[in-house]
Enzyme design. Structure first.
Site, short mmCIF file in Angstrom:
data_model
loop_
_atom_site.label_atom_id
_atom_site.label_comp_id
_atom_site.label_asym_id
_atom_site.label_seq_id
_atom_site.Cartn_x
_atom_site.Cartn_y
_atom_site.Cartn_z
N HIS A 1 -22.08 -41.75 43.20
CA HIS A 1 -21.93 -41.37 44.59
C HIS A 1 -21.40 -39.94 44.70
O HIS A 1 -21.93 -39.13 45.47
CB HIS A 1 -20.95 -42.32 45.29
CG HIS A 1 -21.43 -43.73 45.40
ND1 HIS A 1 -21.48 -44.41 46.61
CD2 HIS A 1 -21.86 -44.61 44.47
CE1 HIS A 1 -21.92 -45.63 46.41
NE2 HIS A 1 -22.15 -45.79 45.12
N ASP B 1 -20.10 -40.81 52.57
CA ASP B 1 -20.66 -41.89 51.78
C ASP B 1 -20.79 -43.11 52.67
O ASP B 1 -20.00 -43.35 53.58
CB ASP B 1 -19.74 -42.20 50.59
CG ASP B 1 -20.37 -43.17 49.62
OD1 ASP B 1 -20.35 -44.38 49.90
OD2 ASP B 1 -20.91 -42.73 48.60
N GLN C 1 -25.40 -36.43 29.39
CA GLN C 1 -26.68 -37.13 29.53
C GLN C 1 -27.85 -36.19 29.79
O GLN C 1 -28.92 -36.32 29.18
CB GLN C 1 -26.58 -38.17 30.66
CG GLN C 1 -27.85 -38.97 30.87
CD GLN C 1 -27.61 -40.24 31.63
OE1 GLN C 1 -26.96 -41.15 31.13
NE2 GLN C 1 -28.12 -40.32 32.86
N HIS D 1 -29.62 -48.72 32.36
CA HIS D 1 -29.28 -49.83 33.26
C HIS D 1 -29.99 -49.70 34.61
O HIS D 1 -29.86 -50.56 35.46
CB HIS D 1 -27.77 -49.88 33.47
CG HIS D 1 -27.21 -48.67 34.17
ND1 HIS D 1 -27.62 -47.39 33.89
CD2 HIS D 1 -26.26 -48.55 35.14
CE1 HIS D 1 -26.94 -46.53 34.65
NE2 HIS D 1 -26.13 -47.22 35.42
N ASN E 1 -29.34 -42.49 39.80
CA ASN E 1 -29.14 -41.13 39.30
C ASN E 1 -29.73 -40.97 37.91
O ASN E 1 -30.38 -39.96 37.60
CB ASN E 1 -27.66 -40.77 39.29
CG ASN E 1 -27.16 -40.34 40.66
OD1 ASN E 1 -27.88 -40.43 41.64
ND2 ASN E 1 -25.93 -39.89 40.72
N GLU F 1 -32.74 -38.44 36.74
CA GLU F 1 -32.54 -37.44 35.68
C GLU F 1 -33.60 -37.56 34.59
O GLU F 1 -34.09 -36.55 34.08
CB GLU F 1 -31.13 -37.60 35.09
CG GLU F 1 -30.04 -37.10 36.02
CD GLU F 1 -28.65 -37.49 35.59
OE1 GLU F 1 -27.69 -37.09 36.27
OE2 GLU F 1 -28.51 -38.21 34.58
#
Length: 480
Positions: A15, A120, A345, A360, A364, A368
Protein backbone atom coordinates in the site's frame (compact mmCIF):
# COMPACT_ATOMS: atom_id res chain seq x y z
CA UNK A 1 -1.18 28.53 -6.69
CA UNK A 2 -1.24 24.82 -7.51
CA UNK A 3 -3.76 22.66 -5.62
CA UNK A 4 -2.49 21.04 -2.43
CA UNK A 5 -3.09 17.28 -2.12
CA UNK A 6 -2.65 15.35 1.14
CA UNK A 7 -1.73 11.65 0.90
CA UNK A 8 -2.43 9.10 3.64
CA UNK A 9 -0.72 5.75 2.96
CA UNK A 10 -1.48 2.66 5.00
CA UNK A 11 1.47 1.10 6.80
CA UNK A 12 1.93 -1.98 4.65
CA UNK A 13 4.59 -2.14 1.95
CA UNK A 14 2.29 -2.90 -0.99
CA UNK A 15 0.00 0.00 0.00
CA UNK A 16 2.68 2.45 1.10
CA UNK A 17 5.01 2.08 -1.90
CA UNK A 18 2.27 2.58 -4.49
CA UNK A 19 0.63 5.58 -2.81
CA UNK A 20 3.97 7.36 -2.38
CA UNK A 21 4.67 6.74 -6.07
CA UNK A 22 1.36 8.43 -6.96
CA UNK A 23 2.28 11.34 -4.69
CA UNK A 24 5.61 11.74 -6.47
CA UNK A 25 3.88 11.69 -9.87
CA UNK A 26 1.44 14.39 -8.75
CA UNK A 27 4.34 16.56 -7.60
CA UNK A 28 6.15 15.97 -10.89
CA UNK A 29 3.08 17.29 -12.71
CA UNK A 30 3.00 20.47 -10.65
CA UNK A 31 0.70 19.76 -7.70
CA UNK A 32 1.69 20.56 -4.13
CA UNK A 33 1.91 17.33 -2.14
CA UNK A 34 2.13 16.40 1.54
CA UNK A 35 2.52 12.76 2.65
CA UNK A 36 1.52 11.99 6.24
CA UNK A 37 2.81 8.86 7.96
CA UNK A 38 4.86 7.70 10.98
CA UNK A 39 8.63 8.20 11.43
CA UNK A 40 9.68 4.60 10.73
CA UNK A 41 7.71 4.48 7.50
CA UNK A 42 9.36 7.62 6.17
CA UNK A 43 12.70 5.79 6.04
CA UNK A 44 11.36 3.70 3.17
CA UNK A 45 10.85 6.64 0.81
CA UNK A 46 12.37 9.80 2.37
CA UNK A 47 15.46 9.79 0.12
CA UNK A 48 13.35 9.78 -3.06
CA UNK A 49 11.09 12.56 -1.80
CA UNK A 50 14.07 14.67 -0.69
CA UNK A 51 15.63 14.28 -4.11
CA UNK A 52 12.36 15.31 -5.78
CA UNK A 53 12.20 18.46 -3.66
CA UNK A 54 15.84 19.49 -3.21
CA UNK A 55 17.29 18.44 -6.58
CA UNK A 56 14.30 18.68 -8.91
CA UNK A 57 12.51 21.53 -7.16
CA UNK A 58 9.16 19.77 -6.77
CA UNK A 59 6.69 20.75 -4.07
CA UNK A 60 6.54 17.55 -2.05
CA UNK A 61 6.85 17.26 1.72
CA UNK A 62 6.49 14.67 4.48
CA UNK A 63 4.79 15.20 7.82
CA UNK A 64 5.08 12.61 10.57
CA UNK A 65 3.00 11.59 13.56
CA UNK A 66 4.38 9.53 16.43
CA UNK A 67 3.07 5.98 16.38
CA UNK A 68 1.36 5.04 19.71
CA UNK A 69 3.67 2.10 20.46
CA UNK A 70 3.45 2.46 24.24
CA UNK A 71 -0.34 2.59 24.26
CA UNK A 72 -0.40 -0.63 22.22
CA UNK A 73 2.29 -2.42 24.22
CA UNK A 74 4.60 -2.61 21.20
CA UNK A 75 8.33 -2.05 20.95
CA UNK A 76 9.43 1.24 19.43
CA UNK A 77 9.84 1.02 15.68
CA UNK A 78 7.08 -1.51 14.98
CA UNK A 79 4.92 0.75 12.82
CA UNK A 80 4.43 -1.29 9.66
CA UNK A 81 2.82 -4.69 9.15
CA UNK A 82 6.09 -5.99 7.71
CA UNK A 83 7.56 -5.66 11.22
CA UNK A 84 4.84 -7.82 12.78
CA UNK A 85 6.00 -11.29 13.81
CA UNK A 86 2.55 -12.59 14.77
CA UNK A 87 -1.13 -12.09 14.00
CA UNK A 88 -1.53 -10.47 17.42
CA UNK A 89 1.15 -7.86 16.74
CA UNK A 90 -0.22 -7.23 13.24
CA UNK A 91 -3.64 -6.61 14.78
CA UNK A 92 -2.19 -4.07 17.20
CA UNK A 93 -0.32 -2.26 14.43
CA UNK A 94 -3.50 -2.11 12.36
CA UNK A 95 -5.53 -0.82 15.31
CA UNK A 96 -2.96 1.86 16.00
CA UNK A 97 -2.89 3.02 12.38
CA UNK A 98 -6.64 3.01 11.75
CA UNK A 99 -8.07 4.01 15.14
CA UNK A 100 -5.53 5.58 17.50
CA UNK A 101 -4.01 7.85 14.84
CA UNK A 102 -7.35 9.00 13.43
CA UNK A 103 -7.78 12.09 15.64
CA UNK A 104 -4.16 13.31 15.25
CA UNK A 105 -4.41 12.78 11.47
CA UNK A 106 -7.69 14.69 11.30
CA UNK A 107 -6.15 17.56 13.24
CA UNK A 108 -3.08 17.71 10.99
CA UNK A 109 -5.17 17.62 7.81
CA UNK A 110 -7.35 20.48 9.06
CA UNK A 111 -4.19 22.50 9.79
CA UNK A 112 -2.82 21.79 6.31
CA UNK A 113 -6.13 22.90 4.73
CA UNK A 114 -5.67 20.87 1.52
CA UNK A 115 -7.66 21.03 -1.71
CA UNK A 116 -7.89 17.24 -1.98
CA UNK A 117 -7.33 14.07 0.05
CA UNK A 118 -5.94 10.89 -1.52
CA UNK A 119 -6.17 8.21 1.13
CA UNK A 120 -5.62 4.50 1.32
CA UNK A 121 -8.93 2.68 1.07
CA UNK A 122 -8.66 1.58 4.72
CA UNK A 123 -8.86 5.16 6.05
CA UNK A 124 -12.61 5.22 5.53
CA UNK A 125 -13.09 8.16 7.92
CA UNK A 126 -11.39 10.47 5.42
CA UNK A 127 -14.57 10.53 3.35
CA UNK A 128 -16.40 12.18 6.27
CA UNK A 129 -13.58 14.69 6.75
CA UNK A 130 -13.48 15.51 3.04
CA UNK A 131 -17.23 16.18 3.03
CA UNK A 132 -16.85 18.41 6.08
CA UNK A 133 -14.04 20.37 4.36
CA UNK A 134 -15.92 20.42 1.03
CA UNK A 135 -13.01 18.90 -0.86
CA UNK A 136 -12.77 15.73 -3.01
CA UNK A 137 -11.56 12.47 -1.51
CA UNK A 138 -10.00 9.87 -3.79
CA UNK A 139 -9.61 6.33 -2.48
CA UNK A 140 -6.53 4.32 -3.42
CA UNK A 141 -7.20 0.63 -4.02
CA UNK A 142 -3.98 -1.46 -4.19
CA UNK A 143 -5.81 -4.12 -6.23
CA UNK A 144 -7.10 -4.38 -9.79
CA UNK A 145 -10.48 -3.93 -11.48
CA UNK A 146 -10.83 -7.66 -12.12
CA UNK A 147 -10.74 -8.45 -8.40
CA UNK A 148 -13.29 -5.74 -7.63
CA UNK A 149 -15.63 -7.24 -10.25
CA UNK A 150 -15.15 -10.78 -8.90
CA UNK A 151 -15.86 -9.60 -5.36
CA UNK A 152 -19.06 -7.91 -6.50
CA UNK A 153 -20.23 -10.99 -8.39
CA UNK A 154 -19.49 -13.33 -5.48
CA UNK A 155 -21.51 -11.06 -3.21
CA UNK A 156 -24.32 -10.56 -5.72
CA UNK A 157 -24.80 -14.15 -6.92
CA UNK A 158 -23.22 -16.26 -4.11
CA UNK A 159 -22.35 -19.21 -6.40
CA UNK A 160 -20.18 -20.67 -3.61
CA UNK A 161 -23.34 -21.40 -1.62
CA UNK A 162 -24.63 -23.69 -4.38
CA UNK A 163 -21.89 -26.34 -4.14
CA UNK A 164 -21.71 -29.22 -1.69
CA UNK A 165 -18.07 -29.08 -0.63
CA UNK A 166 -15.04 -26.79 -0.36
CA UNK A 167 -13.27 -28.74 -3.11
CA UNK A 168 -16.05 -28.50 -5.70
CA UNK A 169 -15.50 -25.92 -8.43
CA UNK A 170 -18.15 -23.35 -9.35
CA UNK A 171 -18.37 -20.73 -12.10
CA UNK A 172 -18.70 -17.04 -11.15
CA UNK A 173 -21.62 -15.39 -13.00
CA UNK A 174 -21.45 -11.83 -14.32
CA UNK A 175 -17.83 -11.78 -15.47
CA UNK A 176 -16.43 -11.37 -18.98
CA UNK A 177 -14.71 -14.77 -18.92
CA UNK A 178 -15.52 -18.14 -17.41
CA UNK A 179 -13.74 -18.12 -14.07
CA UNK A 180 -14.04 -21.16 -11.82
CA UNK A 181 -13.01 -21.40 -8.18
CA UNK A 182 -13.32 -23.63 -5.14
CA UNK A 183 -14.99 -22.57 -1.90
CA UNK A 184 -11.64 -23.14 -0.18
CA UNK A 185 -10.04 -20.45 -2.38
CA UNK A 186 -12.36 -17.56 -1.55
CA UNK A 187 -12.14 -15.26 1.44
CA UNK A 188 -13.82 -16.32 4.69
CA UNK A 189 -16.08 -13.29 4.80
CA UNK A 190 -18.02 -14.59 1.79
CA UNK A 191 -18.95 -17.65 3.84
CA UNK A 192 -19.44 -16.19 7.31
CA UNK A 193 -19.49 -12.90 9.16
CA UNK A 194 -15.95 -11.77 10.05
CA UNK A 195 -14.18 -8.61 11.20
CA UNK A 196 -12.45 -8.42 7.83
CA UNK A 197 -15.80 -8.66 6.07
CA UNK A 198 -17.15 -5.71 8.06
CA UNK A 199 -14.02 -3.75 7.17
CA UNK A 200 -14.48 -4.54 3.47
CA UNK A 201 -18.08 -3.31 3.62
CA UNK A 202 -17.02 -0.04 5.24
CA UNK A 203 -14.38 0.41 2.51
CA UNK A 204 -16.99 -0.15 -0.23
CA UNK A 205 -19.42 2.28 1.42
CA UNK A 206 -16.72 4.96 1.72
CA UNK A 207 -15.62 4.43 -1.88
CA UNK A 208 -19.18 4.99 -3.10
CA UNK A 209 -19.15 8.39 -1.39
CA UNK A 210 -15.72 9.29 -2.77
CA UNK A 211 -15.01 11.47 -5.80
CA UNK A 212 -13.17 8.62 -7.50
CA UNK A 213 -11.06 5.53 -6.97
CA UNK A 214 -7.44 5.13 -8.07
CA UNK A 215 -5.90 1.79 -9.07
CA UNK A 216 -2.35 0.75 -9.91
CA UNK A 217 -3.28 -1.06 -13.13
CA UNK A 218 -4.10 -0.39 -16.77
CA UNK A 219 -6.94 -1.37 -19.07
CA UNK A 220 -4.70 -3.44 -21.35
CA UNK A 221 -3.77 -5.75 -18.48
CA UNK A 222 -7.40 -6.58 -17.71
CA UNK A 223 -9.32 -5.90 -20.94
CA UNK A 224 -12.96 -5.01 -20.51
CA UNK A 225 -12.88 -4.97 -16.71
CA UNK A 226 -12.39 -1.20 -16.41
CA UNK A 227 -15.78 -0.71 -18.06
CA UNK A 228 -17.43 -3.54 -16.11
CA UNK A 229 -16.04 -2.11 -12.86
CA UNK A 230 -17.46 1.35 -13.51
CA UNK A 231 -20.82 -0.16 -14.45
CA UNK A 232 -20.89 -2.23 -11.26
CA UNK A 233 -19.61 0.44 -8.88
CA UNK A 234 -21.10 3.52 -10.50
CA UNK A 235 -17.84 5.36 -9.83
CA UNK A 236 -14.99 6.51 -12.00
CA UNK A 237 -12.06 4.12 -11.81
CA UNK A 238 -8.78 5.88 -12.53
CA UNK A 239 -6.03 3.51 -13.68
CA UNK A 240 -2.53 4.98 -13.42
CA UNK A 241 -0.27 1.94 -13.59
CA UNK A 242 2.05 0.25 -13.62
CA UNK A 243 3.36 2.97 -11.33
CA UNK A 244 6.90 1.56 -11.37
CA UNK A 245 7.22 2.41 -15.08
CA UNK A 246 6.27 6.04 -14.44
CA UNK A 247 8.66 6.23 -11.50
CA UNK A 248 11.53 4.68 -13.47
CA UNK A 249 11.25 7.60 -15.88
CA UNK A 250 11.53 10.05 -12.99
CA UNK A 251 14.54 8.41 -11.34
CA UNK A 252 17.97 8.40 -12.93
CA UNK A 253 18.94 5.38 -10.83
CA UNK A 254 16.44 2.54 -10.65
CA UNK A 255 15.67 1.68 -7.06
CA UNK A 256 15.02 -1.63 -5.32
CA UNK A 257 11.56 -0.67 -4.01
CA UNK A 258 13.00 1.88 -1.61
CA UNK A 259 14.75 -0.70 0.55
CA UNK A 260 17.88 0.93 1.95
CA UNK A 261 21.30 -0.55 1.24
CA UNK A 262 20.61 -4.25 1.29
CA UNK A 263 23.89 -5.59 2.58
CA UNK A 264 24.19 -8.60 0.24
CA UNK A 265 22.99 -7.02 -3.00
CA UNK A 266 26.41 -7.00 -4.66
CA UNK A 267 26.96 -10.63 -3.68
CA UNK A 268 23.56 -11.66 -5.07
CA UNK A 269 24.00 -9.77 -8.35
CA UNK A 270 27.50 -11.18 -8.75
CA UNK A 271 26.07 -14.67 -8.29
CA UNK A 272 23.50 -13.93 -11.01
CA UNK A 273 26.26 -12.80 -13.37
CA UNK A 274 27.61 -16.36 -13.29
CA UNK A 275 24.29 -17.86 -14.44
CA UNK A 276 23.02 -18.41 -17.98
CA UNK A 277 20.34 -16.07 -19.40
CA UNK A 278 16.75 -17.02 -18.41
CA UNK A 279 18.01 -19.94 -16.32
CA UNK A 280 17.29 -18.81 -12.73
CA UNK A 281 13.98 -19.10 -10.87
CA UNK A 282 13.36 -16.30 -8.37
CA UNK A 283 11.17 -17.42 -5.43
CA UNK A 284 9.73 -14.74 -3.18
CA UNK A 285 6.37 -14.51 -1.40
CA UNK A 286 6.25 -10.83 -0.48
CA UNK A 287 7.36 -8.75 2.46
CA UNK A 288 5.14 -10.37 5.13
CA UNK A 289 4.42 -14.03 4.28
CA UNK A 290 5.69 -16.56 6.78
CA UNK A 291 5.62 -20.29 6.04
CA UNK A 292 6.06 -23.11 8.52
CA UNK A 293 9.43 -24.78 8.39
CA UNK A 294 7.76 -27.94 7.05
CA UNK A 295 6.51 -26.01 4.03
CA UNK A 296 9.86 -24.25 3.63
CA UNK A 297 11.58 -27.63 3.57
CA UNK A 298 9.23 -28.87 0.84
CA UNK A 299 9.90 -25.73 -1.20
CA UNK A 300 13.66 -26.06 -0.88
CA UNK A 301 13.71 -29.78 -1.71
CA UNK A 302 11.48 -29.14 -4.73
CA UNK A 303 13.77 -26.40 -6.02
CA UNK A 304 16.81 -28.63 -5.61
CA UNK A 305 15.00 -31.55 -7.26
CA UNK A 306 14.01 -29.45 -10.28
CA UNK A 307 17.74 -28.94 -10.88
CA UNK A 308 17.51 -25.31 -11.95
CA UNK A 309 19.49 -22.50 -10.29
CA UNK A 310 17.27 -20.50 -7.95
CA UNK A 311 17.15 -17.57 -5.54
CA UNK A 312 14.90 -18.19 -2.55
CA UNK A 313 13.80 -15.44 -0.16
CA UNK A 314 12.66 -16.47 3.33
CA UNK A 315 11.53 -14.33 6.23
CA UNK A 316 13.78 -13.89 9.23
CA UNK A 317 11.04 -14.85 11.70
CA UNK A 318 10.15 -18.48 11.14
CA UNK A 319 9.05 -21.07 13.67
CA UNK A 320 11.92 -23.15 15.02
CA UNK A 321 10.54 -26.66 15.27
CA UNK A 322 13.21 -27.86 12.88
CA UNK A 323 16.18 -25.58 13.49
CA UNK A 324 18.88 -27.95 12.32
CA UNK A 325 17.22 -28.58 8.97
CA UNK A 326 16.53 -24.86 8.57
CA UNK A 327 20.21 -24.01 9.08
CA UNK A 328 21.27 -26.71 6.67
CA UNK A 329 19.11 -25.42 3.85
CA UNK A 330 20.18 -21.78 4.21
CA UNK A 331 23.20 -22.12 1.95
CA UNK A 332 24.73 -20.64 -1.17
CA UNK A 333 26.42 -22.49 -3.99
CA UNK A 334 26.48 -22.60 -7.80
CA UNK A 335 22.86 -23.73 -7.92
CA UNK A 336 21.19 -21.71 -5.18
CA UNK A 337 21.32 -18.38 -3.38
CA UNK A 338 19.14 -18.01 -0.29
CA UNK A 339 18.27 -14.59 1.11
CA UNK A 340 17.06 -14.36 4.67
CA UNK A 341 14.96 -11.22 5.17
CA UNK A 342 14.73 -8.37 2.67
CA UNK A 343 15.61 -8.78 -1.00
CA UNK A 344 16.05 -6.20 -3.80
CA UNK A 345 13.20 -7.71 -5.80
CA UNK A 346 13.24 -5.29 -8.75
CA UNK A 347 16.99 -5.52 -9.21
CA UNK A 348 16.77 -9.30 -9.22
CA UNK A 349 13.78 -9.50 -11.56
CA UNK A 350 15.38 -7.22 -14.14
CA UNK A 351 18.58 -9.32 -14.36
CA UNK A 352 18.99 -11.22 -17.65
CA UNK A 353 19.60 -14.50 -15.76
CA UNK A 354 16.07 -14.57 -14.30
CA UNK A 355 13.82 -16.95 -16.24
CA UNK A 356 10.80 -17.12 -13.94
CA UNK A 357 9.27 -15.84 -10.71
CA UNK A 358 7.39 -17.95 -8.16
CA UNK A 359 5.13 -15.51 -6.32
CA UNK A 360 2.23 -15.29 -3.86
CA UNK A 361 0.48 -13.11 -6.47
CA UNK A 362 0.54 -9.85 -4.58
CA UNK A 363 -0.46 -7.22 -7.14
CA UNK A 364 2.72 -5.13 -6.80
CA UNK A 365 4.90 -8.20 -7.33
CA UNK A 366 2.88 -9.21 -10.38
CA UNK A 367 3.27 -5.76 -11.93
CA UNK A 368 7.00 -5.67 -11.24
CA UNK A 369 7.47 -8.99 -12.99
CA UNK A 370 5.22 -8.27 -15.96
CA UNK A 371 6.78 -4.87 -16.68
CA UNK A 372 10.07 -6.77 -17.09
CA UNK A 373 8.58 -9.59 -19.15
CA UNK A 374 9.17 -12.28 -16.50
CA UNK A 375 6.75 -15.26 -16.59
CA UNK A 376 5.20 -16.42 -13.32
CA UNK A 377 4.49 -19.44 -11.16
CA UNK A 378 1.40 -18.53 -9.14
CA UNK A 379 1.12 -19.68 -5.52
CA UNK A 380 -1.71 -17.56 -4.05
CA UNK A 381 -2.03 -17.50 -0.26
CA UNK A 382 -4.31 -14.79 1.15
CA UNK A 383 -6.11 -11.48 0.49
CA UNK A 384 -7.13 -11.14 -3.20
CA UNK A 385 -4.26 -13.31 -4.44
CA UNK A 386 -6.38 -16.23 -5.72
CA UNK A 387 -8.28 -13.80 -7.94
CA UNK A 388 -5.01 -12.33 -9.23
CA UNK A 389 -3.83 -15.84 -10.05
CA UNK A 390 -7.03 -16.48 -12.01
CA UNK A 391 -6.44 -13.31 -14.04
CA UNK A 392 -2.85 -14.37 -14.80
CA UNK A 393 -4.01 -17.78 -15.99
CA UNK A 394 -6.71 -16.20 -18.13
CA UNK A 395 -4.06 -14.03 -19.80
CA UNK A 396 -1.67 -16.95 -20.31
CA UNK A 397 1.03 -15.41 -18.13
CA UNK A 398 1.39 -17.95 -15.32
CA UNK A 399 1.38 -21.58 -14.23
CA UNK A 400 -0.36 -22.50 -10.96
CA UNK A 401 1.18 -24.61 -8.23
CA UNK A 402 -1.08 -27.62 -7.77
CA UNK A 403 -2.48 -28.09 -4.28
CA UNK A 404 -2.23 -24.39 -3.38
CA UNK A 405 -6.00 -24.05 -3.06
CA UNK A 406 -6.75 -22.95 0.51
CA UNK A 407 -7.15 -19.27 1.37
CA UNK A 408 -5.32 -18.10 4.51
CA UNK A 409 -6.72 -15.46 6.85
CA UNK A 410 -3.37 -13.70 7.17
CA UNK A 411 0.29 -13.62 6.24
CA UNK A 412 1.20 -16.48 8.60
CA UNK A 413 0.39 -19.44 6.36
CA UNK A 414 -1.71 -22.16 8.00
CA UNK A 415 -3.03 -23.95 4.89
CA UNK A 416 -2.05 -27.60 4.27
CA UNK A 417 1.54 -28.17 3.22
CA UNK A 418 1.98 -28.37 -0.57
CA UNK A 419 4.21 -31.31 -1.46
CA UNK A 420 7.63 -31.01 -3.06
CA UNK A 421 6.39 -33.10 -6.01
CA UNK A 422 3.69 -30.57 -6.92
CA UNK A 423 6.05 -27.63 -6.51
CA UNK A 424 8.78 -29.32 -8.57
CA UNK A 425 6.28 -30.14 -11.33
CA UNK A 426 5.22 -26.47 -11.59
CA UNK A 427 8.86 -25.34 -11.72
CA UNK A 428 9.68 -27.74 -14.55
CA UNK A 429 6.57 -26.69 -16.47
CA UNK A 430 7.64 -23.05 -16.42
CA UNK A 431 11.38 -23.42 -16.79
CA UNK A 432 11.51 -26.18 -19.39
CA UNK A 433 8.49 -27.28 -21.40
CA UNK A 434 6.71 -26.59 -24.67
CA UNK A 435 3.98 -24.89 -22.66
CA UNK A 436 6.44 -22.38 -21.23
CA UNK A 437 7.40 -21.00 -24.63
CA UNK A 438 3.96 -19.51 -25.14
CA UNK A 439 3.87 -18.13 -21.59
CA UNK A 440 7.28 -16.49 -22.08
CA UNK A 441 6.15 -14.96 -25.36
CA UNK A 442 2.99 -13.64 -23.68
CA UNK A 443 5.04 -12.13 -20.85
CA UNK A 444 7.37 -10.33 -23.28
CA UNK A 445 4.40 -8.99 -25.23
CA UNK A 446 2.72 -7.82 -22.02
CA UNK A 447 5.87 -5.93 -20.99
CA UNK A 448 5.72 -3.95 -24.24
CA UNK A 449 2.00 -3.35 -23.80
CA UNK A 450 2.45 -2.03 -20.25
CA UNK A 451 5.27 0.23 -21.36
CA UNK A 452 3.01 1.70 -24.03
CA UNK A 453 0.25 2.35 -21.46
CA UNK A 454 2.54 4.68 -19.47
CA UNK A 455 3.96 6.58 -22.42
CA UNK A 456 2.45 9.83 -23.65
CA UNK A 457 -0.92 9.06 -25.20
CA UNK A 458 -1.10 5.65 -23.52
CA UNK A 459 -4.14 4.65 -21.48
CA UNK A 460 -2.58 5.08 -18.03
CA UNK A 461 -0.71 8.25 -18.96
CA UNK A 462 -3.99 9.74 -20.22
CA UNK A 463 -5.79 8.73 -17.02
CA UNK A 464 -3.02 10.24 -14.88
CA UNK A 465 -3.18 13.59 -16.68
CA UNK A 466 -6.99 13.58 -16.61
CA UNK A 467 -6.98 12.80 -12.88
CA UNK A 468 -4.65 15.71 -12.14
CA UNK A 469 -6.82 18.01 -14.27
CA UNK A 470 -9.89 16.83 -12.35
CA UNK A 471 -8.23 17.76 -9.05
CA UNK A 472 -7.35 21.19 -10.45
CA UNK A 473 -10.93 21.65 -11.66
CA UNK A 474 -12.32 20.79 -8.22
CA UNK A 475 -9.89 23.18 -6.53
CA UNK A 476 -10.94 26.06 -8.80
CA UNK A 477 -14.63 25.28 -8.28
CA UNK A 478 -14.25 25.15 -4.49
CA UNK A 479 -12.34 28.45 -4.38
CA UNK A 480 -15.10 30.38 -6.15
Amino acid sequence: MAPHVVFLPYSMMSHLTALVQIARLFAFHGLRVTIITTPRNTRIFQASVDKDRLVSGRSIYVRTLKFPSGELGLSEGIENLVSATSIEIAGKVHYGIIHLLQKPLEQMIRQLDPDCIVSDMLFTWTVDLAEELHIPRFSFQPTNFFYQCVRHCLTEYAPHNKVDSDSERFAIPGLLHEIKMKRSEIEDYFKEETYYGKMVKSVIDADLRSHGIIHNTCSELEPGYTELYEKIRGKKGWHVGPLSLFINKLDEVKSSKGIPNWKDSDDCLSWLENQEPNSVLFVCFGSSTKFSNNQLTEITLALKGANFPFILVVKEQQDHHDDNNNKEMLIKNDKCFIIKGWAPQVLILKHRAIGGFMTHCGWNSILEALTLGVPLIAWPLFSEQFHNANLLEQLGLAIRVGGADVWNSGFIVSSPVVSREKIEFAVKRLMYSEESRKIRANAKLMAETLKGATEEGGSSHSHLIALIEEIKRCAIKNST
